[in-house]
Design a protein around this motif. Structure first.
Motif: not given
Lengths: 124, 124
Positions: A22-27, A40-51, A69-73, A76-79
């Motif tokens: 929990p709280g760990e950043t994927l990207f 597969l299990e759990g929840e990952v929160e996606m934020t854009i500019h902290r929203r 698209e081969k472009l940057p993320r 931000t994805a955080v568990a």
């Protein structure tokens, strides 16, 4: 090609999943993106500019935009909880799109649903 | 699977294109959507609540969201100039996704690009 695809079933034999605490950043937004993920299990929160724009739950996809698209993320994805994810590298993605039309259609649906909910958000 | 796909080439033999006069409406937001379109010639303006969200030019796609999700149209499509379009029915779409992985990937890219530009719009 109308049935919903359960990605958890498709990836249930995943031998080398990513495990996040929990709280760990994927990207982070701006990172180079060379893979997408299936929760597969759990929840990952996606934020854009902290929203928070989405909480991805089992069966959900994340990170597909940078891969397609081969472009940057963009986000931000955080568990949010302990989470287990299957990694879909570019090579694996190409294989899936070529060999599993249902997978391709599923990715299109996910993108389209996000676009629709964003359209609604803008216009509400 | 990285090369850009030129949809005008893929559909250049279209025998029964839709032809629109300037100002003519192809579909309206809320309409049932049973086909998507590829612009072969001319320009089609997409509006959501009277705001222009995109001008689709030759090679561009429109109407794919309703087809992918089996939900009503989100946007209204009106020809900005005289335009010629290939119609992709659900049956044809299924065939293309199953037999032309490049087409599937192209649709994903278009959706992803729209999502990215919408994210930018919201956050600018």
């Amino acid at each position: 090609m109308s049935g919903a695809l359960n990605l958890v079933n498709l990836f249930h034999n995943e031998t080398n999943p990513v495990v996040l605490e929990p709280g760990e950043t994927l990207f982070k937004a701006g990172d180079a993106g060379d893979a997408m993920y299936v929760v597969l299990e759990g929840e990952v929160e996606m934020t854009i500019h902290r929203r928070v724009v989405e909480v991805v739950r089992p069966g959900g996809l994340l990170g597909e935009m940078a891969l397609v698209e081969k472009l940057p993320r963009v986000a931000t994805a955080v568990a949010k909880t302990k989470a287990r994810l299957a990694t879909i590298s570019e090579r694996r993605f190409t294989f899936l799109v070529q060999n599993h039309p249902f997978f391709a259609l599923h990715v299109m649906r996910v993108l389209s649903q996000r676009l629709r909910s964003m359209d609604n958000m803008i216009n509400d």
